[in-house]
Design an enzyme around this catalytic site. Structure first.
Site, PDB file in Angstrom:
ATOM      1  N   HIS A  81       0.799  -1.230   0.031  1.00 43.36           N
ATOM      2  CA  HIS A  81       0.257  -0.019  -0.062  1.00 43.36           C
ATOM      3  C   HIS A  81       0.764   1.691  -0.161  1.00 43.36           C
ATOM      4  CE1 HIS A  81      -2.293   3.096   1.353  1.00 43.36           C
ATOM      5  NE2 HIS A  81      -2.196   3.504   2.356  1.00 43.36           N
ATOM      6  N   ASP A 110       6.293  22.254 -26.519  1.00 43.87           N
ATOM      7  CA  ASP A 110       5.986  20.388 -25.928  1.00 43.87           C
ATOM      8  C   ASP A 110       7.567  20.184 -24.713  1.00 43.87           C
ATOM      9  OD1 ASP A 110       5.826  18.090 -25.337  1.00 43.87           O
ATOM     10  OD2 ASP A 110       5.796  17.465 -27.733  1.00 43.87           O
ATOM     11  N   TRP A 146       7.039   0.145   4.013  1.00 43.92           N
ATOM     12  CA  TRP A 146       7.411   0.678   2.902  1.00 43.92           C
ATOM     13  C   TRP A 146       9.159   1.758   2.891  1.00 43.92           C
ATOM     14  CZ3 TRP A 146       8.968   5.733   0.863  1.00 43.92           C
ATOM     15  CH2 TRP A 146       8.822   7.291   1.708  1.00 43.92           C
ATOM     16  N   SER A 174      12.945   6.414 -14.037  1.00 49.35           N
ATOM     17  CA  SER A 174      11.572   6.937 -14.593  1.00 49.35           C
ATOM     18  C   SER A 174      11.549   8.749 -13.405  1.00 49.35           C
ATOM     19  CB  SER A 174      10.148   6.026 -14.385  1.00 49.35           C
ATOM     20  OG  SER A 174       9.428   7.168 -14.448  1.00 49.35           O
ATOM     21  N   SER A 175      12.029   8.180 -12.185  1.00 47.61           N
ATOM     22  CA  SER A 175      11.954  10.077 -11.928  1.00 47.61           C
ATOM     23  C   SER A 175      12.490  10.766 -12.435  1.00 47.61           C
ATOM     24  CB  SER A 175      11.944   9.767  -9.958  1.00 47.61           C
ATOM     25  OG  SER A 175      11.247   8.966 -10.049  1.00 47.61           O
ATOM     26  N   HIS A 258      13.085  11.948   3.595  1.00 52.04           N
ATOM     27  CA  HIS A 258      12.302  13.346   3.647  1.00 52.04           C
ATOM     28  C   HIS A 258      11.575  14.406   2.924  1.00 52.04           C
ATOM     29  CE1 HIS A 258      10.248  15.936   6.363  1.00 52.04           C
ATOM     30  NE2 HIS A 258      10.709  16.987   5.905  1.00 52.04           N
ATOM     31  N   GLU A 260      11.813  13.390  -0.151  1.00 59.65           N
ATOM     32  CA  GLU A 260      10.299  12.759  -1.125  1.00 59.65           C
ATOM     33  C   GLU A 260       9.453  13.282  -0.506  1.00 59.65           C
ATOM     34  OE1 GLU A 260      10.432  10.456  -3.351  1.00 59.65           O
ATOM     35  OE2 GLU A 260       8.387   9.773  -3.068  1.00 59.65           O
ATOM     36  N   TYR A 262       8.740  16.161   0.717  1.00 57.12           N
ATOM     37  CA  TYR A 262       8.601  17.498  -0.159  1.00 57.12           C
ATOM     38  C   TYR A 262       7.953  17.469  -1.579  1.00 57.12           C
ATOM     39  CZ  TYR A 262       8.866  18.969   4.036  1.00 57.12           C
ATOM     40  OH  TYR A 262       8.467  19.331   6.050  1.00 57.12           O
ATOM     41  N   SER A 273      -1.919  27.369  -5.261  1.00 57.65           N
ATOM     42  CA  SER A 273      -1.790  28.897  -5.813  1.00 57.65           C
ATOM     43  C   SER A 273      -1.930  29.107  -7.482  1.00 57.65           C
ATOM     44  CB  SER A 273      -0.642  28.712  -5.537  1.00 57.65           C
ATOM     45  OG  SER A 273       0.977  28.549  -4.378  1.00 57.65           O
ATOM     46  N   HIS A 307      14.656  13.143  11.947  1.00 50.16           N
ATOM     47  CA  HIS A 307      13.440  13.474  12.876  1.00 50.16           C
ATOM     48  C   HIS A 307      12.544  11.948  12.520  1.00 50.16           C
ATOM     49  CE1 HIS A 307      11.606  16.005   8.954  1.00 50.16           C
ATOM     50  NE2 HIS A 307      11.183  14.707   9.292  1.00 50.16           N
ATOM     51  N   HIS A 308      13.066  11.393  11.496  1.00 52.72           N
ATOM     52  CA  HIS A 308      12.444  10.649  11.463  1.00 52.72           C
ATOM     53  C   HIS A 308      13.322   9.376  12.251  1.00 52.72           C
ATOM     54  CE1 HIS A 308       9.840  11.350   8.427  1.00 52.72           C
ATOM     55  NE2 HIS A 308      10.753  11.899   7.580  1.00 52.72           N
ATOM     56  N   THR A 333       6.172  26.919   6.223  1.00 51.74           N
ATOM     57  CA  THR A 333       5.212  26.672   5.748  1.00 51.74           C
ATOM     58  C   THR A 333       3.727  27.097   6.367  1.00 51.74           C
ATOM     59  OG1 THR A 333       6.639  24.230   5.762  1.00 51.74           O
ATOM     60  CG2 THR A 333       4.383  24.384   5.716  1.00 51.74           C
ATOM     61  N   LYS A 336       3.383  30.002   3.907  1.00 49.86           N
ATOM     62  CA  LYS A 336       2.228  29.579   2.954  1.00 49.86           C
ATOM     63  C   LYS A 336       1.350  29.493   3.250  1.00 49.86           C
ATOM     64  CE  LYS A 336       5.439  27.582  -0.140  1.00 49.86           C
ATOM     65  NZ  LYS A 336       4.768  27.353  -2.321  1.00 49.86           N
ATOM     66  N   ARG A 455       1.461   1.614  15.609  1.00 50.95           N
ATOM     67  CA  ARG A 455       1.746   1.670  13.367  1.00 50.95           C
ATOM     68  C   ARG A 455       2.471  -0.240  13.275  1.00 50.95           C
ATOM     69  NH1 ARG A 455       5.623   5.231  10.323  1.00 50.95           N
ATOM     70  NH2 ARG A 455       4.486   3.704   9.195  1.00 50.95           N
TER      71      ARG A 455
HETATM   72  C1  HEM Z   1      -8.122   4.739   0.751  1.00 57.63           C
HETATM   73  C2  HEM Z   1      -7.486   5.952   1.579  1.00 57.63           C
HETATM   74  C3  HEM Z   1      -6.090   5.393   2.515  1.00 57.63           C
HETATM   75  C4  HEM Z   1      -6.612   4.537   3.505  1.00 57.63           C
HETATM   76  C5  HEM Z   1      -7.828   3.338   3.790  1.00 57.63           C
HETATM   77  C6  HEM Z   1      -5.188   3.893   4.024  1.00 57.63           C
HETATM   78  C7  HEM Z   1      -4.716   3.319   5.477  1.00 57.63           C
HETATM   79  C8  HEM Z   1      -3.606   2.692   5.348  1.00 57.63           C
HETATM   80  C9  HEM Z   1      -3.513   2.263   6.388  1.00 57.63           C
HETATM   81  C10 HEM Z   1      -4.427   1.777   6.938  1.00 57.63           C
HETATM   82  C11 HEM Z   1      -1.771   1.883   6.733  1.00 57.63           C
HETATM   83  C12 HEM Z   1      -1.753   1.113   7.950  1.00 57.63           C
HETATM   84  C13 HEM Z   1      -0.497   1.495   8.758  1.00 57.63           C
HETATM   85  C14 HEM Z   1       0.090   1.308   9.966  1.00 57.63           C
HETATM   86  O1  HEM Z   1      -0.302  -0.136  10.194  1.00 57.63           O
HETATM   87  O2  HEM Z   1       1.061   1.116   9.854  1.00 57.63           O
HETATM   88  C15 HEM Z   1      -1.477   3.447   6.124  1.00 57.63           C
HETATM   89  C16 HEM Z   1      -0.053   3.168   5.666  1.00 57.63           C
HETATM   90  C17 HEM Z   1       0.050   4.081   4.568  1.00 57.63           C
HETATM   91  N1  HEM Z   1      -0.187   5.249   3.949  1.00 57.63           N
HETATM   92 FE1  HEM Z   1      -1.914   4.648   3.432  1.00 57.63          FE
HETATM   93  N2  HEM Z   1      -4.620   4.726   3.413  1.00 57.63           N
HETATM   94  C18 HEM Z   1      -4.533   5.908   2.352  1.00 57.63           C
HETATM   95  C19 HEM Z   1      -4.309   6.648   1.366  1.00 57.63           C
HETATM   96  C20 HEM Z   1      -2.607   6.491   1.195  1.00 57.63           C
HETATM   97  C21 HEM Z   1      -2.408   7.553   0.550  1.00 57.63           C
HETATM   98  C22 HEM Z   1      -3.264   8.115  -0.717  1.00 57.63           C
HETATM   99  C23 HEM Z   1      -1.279   7.438   0.347  1.00 57.63           C
HETATM  100  C24 HEM Z   1       0.173   8.163   0.021  1.00 57.63           C
HETATM  101  C25 HEM Z   1      -0.279   9.164  -0.966  1.00 57.63           C
HETATM  102  C26 HEM Z   1      -0.534   6.405   1.681  1.00 57.63           C
HETATM  103  C27 HEM Z   1       0.255   6.436   2.139  1.00 57.63           C
HETATM  104  C28 HEM Z   1       0.745   6.123   3.465  1.00 57.63           C
HETATM  105  C29 HEM Z   1       2.026   5.299   3.683  1.00 57.63           C
HETATM  106  C30 HEM Z   1       3.251   6.083   2.936  1.00 57.63           C
HETATM  107  C31 HEM Z   1       2.222   3.943   4.291  1.00 57.63           C
HETATM  108  C32 HEM Z   1       2.971   3.377   5.444  1.00 57.63           C
HETATM  109  C33 HEM Z   1       2.512   2.257   4.912  1.00 57.63           C
HETATM  110  C34 HEM Z   1       4.361   1.347   6.020  1.00 57.63           C
HETATM  111  O3  HEM Z   1       3.820   1.118   6.729  1.00 57.63           O
HETATM  112  O4  HEM Z   1       5.011   0.726   5.323  1.00 57.63           O
HETATM  113  N3  HEM Z   1      -1.811   6.255   2.207  1.00 57.63           N
HETATM  114  N4  HEM Z   1      -2.516   3.534   4.489  1.00 57.63           N
HETATM  115 CU   LIG Z   2      10.490  13.640   7.818  1.00 57.59          CU
END
Ligand code: HEM
Ligand SMILES: [Cu+2]
Ligand SMILES: [Cu+2]
Lengths: 535, 382
Positions: A81, A110, A146, A174-175, A258, A260, A262, A273, A307-308, A333, A336, A455
């Site tokens: 996820h 272009d 992640w 790609s990025s 970090h 990332e 931003y 904006s 800080h992480h 921030t 802004k 978590r």
């Molecule tokens: C449908 C909407 C979303 C739901 C229901 C959702 C739910 C969750 C849940 C339940 C977790 C796990 C938390 C844990 O156990 O630590 C999680 C982790 C995370 N989510 Fe989401 N999320 C959503 C959208 C997003 C979006 C749009 C992003 C990114 C832009 C995102 C980024 C992340 C990241 C980076 C993690 C951490 C994964 C990890 O623990 O390695 N999520 N999310």
């Molecule tokens: Cu950070």
């Protein structure tokens, strides 16, 4: 290949030819609008996939006890996820917007490097196919979060981790290509009269983001390569038993990680904006300070990574340095946010869907910013770290932050892309369902974290039951509401009320001077300099 | 499944309940104040910064809301034309800056205090394992025995799989809690035997990573006797959610009594290691250990989850040469999830679990392994 070179030859004598037909149009295209559309569709598909993974997580967490999935699979779901949302949904979506809008905003025909543009998109589907396929491999996919901290991701990882490493390499390539293209375009292809300080903020924020990408993606590539060596070639970068250091992994990861975050939010600032002045019918307040604030945020983002890692056992001096630097980021921030509010203040506002999403962005992103300042306070972070409080924090900045800005952008520019107005009622429905859903989903997670829920756990103690089920209800509401967007976009492509060139009464900028839908080729001759206004 | 209407109704009722029973644990909204000076300081910092954020929020969102209500086109608002003001911009850069300095000062003070782990009365080494904790009380003098034990989740698998009602401390209870004295400075030395873990007890405001190969320090002076619970806070693999922490803080005199008792037990254990085990005892103890420590990977009935976690039923290593089984348990399989259990269990326990593995799940080898056999391998220099 013959199709594309034929099309290219053709374009010398005929300026108004359309795109090639069939699948080869998309495969070989070097047109920034085609590539932008592909990026946007791809990221939407990844958003739904990552959302599905999230709903598996939230279904399991609906009640205490293990109901649907095994702990090991649960960990694969959180990992996938996170990876899919960050690298598959949010980043490509902003690259898609950059492709579509930057040439239109600066009056360029272009992107500067169109063939590389094609390449940087087309390697992405392969990277994600590779990554998602690990879920079906023996031993399962990545299950280490992640952030893939070693040694869980090296010595203790499932064997599919090698595929994960290659997938990350491809995404990184790609990025980097995308970022080089953005920089080359902005620095070389601006229409006469489009000075740097007249560029729309979306262009500015992307320019700065592209530099961030070029600076940190190689670090990510380095860190996964070191993992690869630890796993297959007997090195011990992160293996204490061989003289390595697991904490070194975290320093390298967050030096990438970090900036990332931003990378995911600066272009969002640019989008908001653009939208707020349009619907407030008033010039953006403090354009110059917006540019300087963006630049200082980008600079500071390189010196706050640890800080992480406040709990890894850094020396006191290190802890203090990273605490002060992190608190400092709140200042630009804040500038802004104040500027956006000042733009709306004494404007003449209307509340079409893009504006609703943009206002929600300002409020909810700011809430994520508040918890960010709280997290910066090192001694208190010991209590917040790795709990649901952090999950709530980063989702507030990412979902009603980055993702809402993407929704806003889609509604804002959809008439320019398709030539038709979208269905405003459906748009508003989408907004309100998302707004209620996202808050039900993430607000209670603050309470869970403070009350002590860590978590990344598949099951929890009974005192966390109530807020967890509320959060899960919100998750399903939010998740399914996103299908409304799909309906709106498809309807809008197929027809509707014709859009004017300017589309929105208060809209200003070069992109609104071309017809709707924007023709396949625009600004083949530079626009009249008198069209370029002060920001 | 509830119908949607019912869900909404219960949600509304739930929200109401939340406000009326704020103190009830199930609707807990905030961080505990805790039972140490540092935890209270941390809580106070948390509340101060929280109120600052609320104050800023009220001002910013207030202006925003006011503009939304009053400056709308439908009310005939005409847009103003101002778009910058150096004065205002300097003011709203400086004010947040000053607020942050006001917060950084007390934060620095609390952090500095929390980092002073010197002059402890008692040192305990906390080692994280997949997925249990080891607590070792470092001897204060040469004639003391080292007191050391493992602390594993005590919640039953039946509760987790919902086939039994969940107890009050579901997932927060262990077999052997950590015992510490109140009013003395206890220093924790954190490390790990495998991956990263993090030892966290909210009421102490202590959260520190356990890093393999490194030692981190932390400390507490607990002011109230009681039972305090926490959890591992760093993803450490499959059962990360199932390695809780339970601490019993005793009055110093009570603690000293407990500690003396542990000294006796440690001595007795050494004697036991030279004793002979009976087949029945070995099988009974072996089954207990299997359920607590092996079942997560090797599964009920020794079925495993191939290919990651091999089946033990019929396994070559469990039914062939007995030395191989002993070696596998004592030294683990380096580079895999199969940990070295040589340090986690004493010789009697190792002999039991090995006997069990070689005779349960239809492995019927009939071998009875004795503590002496295990010690031979441990002392064989591995
Ligand atoms: C449908 C909407 C979303 C739901 C229901 C959702 C739910 C969750 C849940 C339940 C977790 C796990 C938390 C844990 O156990 O630590 C999680 C982790 C995370 N989510 Fe989401 N999320 C959503 C959208 C997003 C979006 C749009 C992003 C990114 C832009 C995102 C980024 C992340 C990241 C980076 C993690 C951490 C994964 C990890 O623990 O390695 N999520 N999310
Ligand atoms: Cu950070
Ligand atoms: Cu853990």
């Amino acid at each position: 290949m013959s199709t594309s070179s034929a099309a290219l030859d053709h374009s010398h004598d005929d300026h108004h030819h359309g795109p090639a037909k069939g699948f080869s149009r998309w495969l070989f295209t070097t047109n920034h609008k085609d590539i932008g559309s592909m990026y946007l569709w791809f990221s939407f598909a990844m958003f739904l996939l990552g959302g599905t993974f999230a709903l598996v997580i939230r279904a399991e967490l609906f009640q205490p006890g293990l109901q649907f999935v095994e702990p090991n699979f649960f960990n694969q779901m959180t990992t996938m996820h996170g990876l899919v949302m960050v690298f598959g949904a949010v980043m490509p979506a902003f690259v898609g917007l950059a492709n579509w809008m930057i040439p239109l905003m600066i009056g360029a025909p272009d992107m500067a490097l169109p063939r590389m543009n094609n390449w940087s998109f087309w390697i992405l589907p392969f990277a994600f196919a590779l990554m998602v396929s690990t879920l079906f491999m023996e031993g399962g996919g990545p299950n280490f979060g992640w952030t893939f901290y070693a040694p869980l991701s090296t010595t203790y990882a499932p064997s599919s981790v090698t595929y994960f490493i290659f997938a990350v390499h491809i995404m990184g390539a790609s990025s980097i290509m995308g970022a080089i293209n953005v920089i080359a375009t902005i620095l070389n292809m601006r229409a006469p009269g489009m000075t740097l300080m007249k560029m729309p903020l979306f262009v500015w924020t992307w320019l700065i983001t592209a530099y961030l990408l070029i600076a940190v993606m190689p670090v990510l590539a380095g860190v996964v390569t070191m993992m690869l060596f630890d796993i297959h070639f007997g090195t011990s970068f992160f293996n204490a038993a061989g003289g390595g250091d697991p904490v070194l992994f975290q320093h390298l990861f967050w030096f990438f990680g970090h900036p990332e975050v931003y990378i995911m939010i600066l272009p969002a600032f640019g989008v908001v904006s653009a939208i707020i002045p349009t619907f407030a019918r008033k010039r953006l307040f403090g354009y110059d300070s917006m540019v300087y604030a963006t630049a200082s945020i980008a600079f500071l983002s390189f010196i706050v990574w640890a800080h992480h890692m406040f709990t890894v056992g850094m020396p006191l001096a290190g802890q203090l340095f990273f605490m002060y630097a992190t608190m400092l980021i709140a200042v630009p921030t804040g500038v802004k946010v104040f500027n956006w509010v000042a733009t709306m203040f004494r404007g003449a506002m209307t509340f079409e869907t893009p504006m609703l999403f943009a206002i929600a962005f300002v409020v909810l992103f700011t809430i994520g910013g508040f918890t960010g300042v709280m997290l910066a306070m090192t001694p208190v972070d010991f209590q917040y770290h790795d709990t649901y409080f952090v999950v709530a924090h980063f989702h507030y900045v990412l979902v009603p932050g980055a993702v809402f800005s993407l929704m806003a952008a889609a509604y804002y520019w959809l008439p320019k892309w398709t030539g038709y107005m979208y269905d405003e009622n459906l748009g508003k429905l989408h907004f309100w369902m998302s707004f209620v859903g996202v808050n039900l989903l993430f607000f209670p997670q603050h309470f869970l974290g403070l009350a002590g829920m860590p978590r990344r756990i598949p099951d929890y103690a009974l005192q966390f039951a109530n807020f967890n089920w509320i959060s899960s209800v919100g998750a399903f509401l939010f998740g399914f509401s996103q299908l409304i967007l799909l309906v709106v976009v498809i309807k809008c492509i197929r027809g509707g009320k014709k859009a004017t060139d300017q589309v929105w009464e208060g809209a200003e900028g070069l992109e609104w001077t071309v017809p709707s839908p924007a023709p396949y080729h625009t600004f083949e001759t530079p626009p009249d300099p008198s069209l370029i206004k002060d920001q | 499944m509830l119908s949607k209407a019912k869900l909404w109704l219960s949600l509304a009722v739930g929200t109401l309940l939340m406000w009326s029973t704020g103190a009830h644990a199930a609707w807990e909204l905030n961080m505990p104040r805790g039972v140490t000076q540092i935890s209270r300081d941390t809580y106070d910092l948390h509340m101060t910064i929280f109120w600052w954020m609320i104050a800023i929020g009220v001002v910013v969102f207030g202006v925003l809301l006011w503009s939304i209500i009053n400056h709308r086109k439908s009310k005939g608002a005409k847009p103003a034309s101002f778009h910058e003001s150096t004065k205002v911009e300097i003011v709203w850069t400086l004010i947040p800056f000053l607020i942050l300095i006001a917060m950084a000062v007390p934060a620095t003070r609390v952090l500095t205090a929390a980092y002073d782990a010197s002059a402890s009365d008692l040192d305990i080494q906390i080692t994280g394992y997949q997925w249990r904790w080891e607590y070792s009380y470092l001897p204060q003098s040469a004639d003391e025995e080292e007191v050391s034990f493992f602390s594993t989740l005590a919640t039953s698998r039946e509760e987790i799989s919902n086939s039994m009602e969940k107890g009050e401390n579901y997932l927060l209870e262990v077999d052997n809690p950590l015992v510490i004295p109140t009013d003395r400075k206890v220093r924790f030395l954190m490390t790990s035997a495998d991956v990263l873990h993090a030892w966290w007890v909210p009421e102490f405001a202590v959260k520190k990573d356990n890093v393999p190969g490194f030692i981190n320090e932390s400390w507490v002076i607990v002011e109230e006797p009681g039972v305090y619970r926490g959890q591992c806070a760093e993803l450490c693999g499959m059962d990360h959610g199932f390695m809780p922490i339970e601490v019993h803080a005793l009055e110093p005199a009570e603690y000293d009594e407990w500690y003396a008792e542990q000294q006796q037990l440690a001595l007795a254990e050494q004697e036991l290691a030279n004793a002979e085990l009976s087949m029945d005892d070995a099988m009974a103890q072996g089954e207990e250990i299997y359920t607590a420590s092996c079942i997560a990977c090797h599964q009920a009935g020794g079925a495993g989850m191939p290919p990651v976690f091999p089946a033990l039923a019929g396994s070559e290593k469990a039914t062939g040469d007995v030395q191989v089984t002993i070696d596998t348990l004592v030294n683990g399989v380096p580079g895999t999830a199969m940990a070295a259990f040589g340090r986690q269990f004493n010789a009697v326990e190792l002999a039991s679990i090995i006997t069990y593995v070689r005779n349960a799940f239809g492995n019927e080898t009939g071998d009875l392994v004795q503590p002496a056999d295990v010690n031979a391998i441990i002392e064989g220099g591995q």
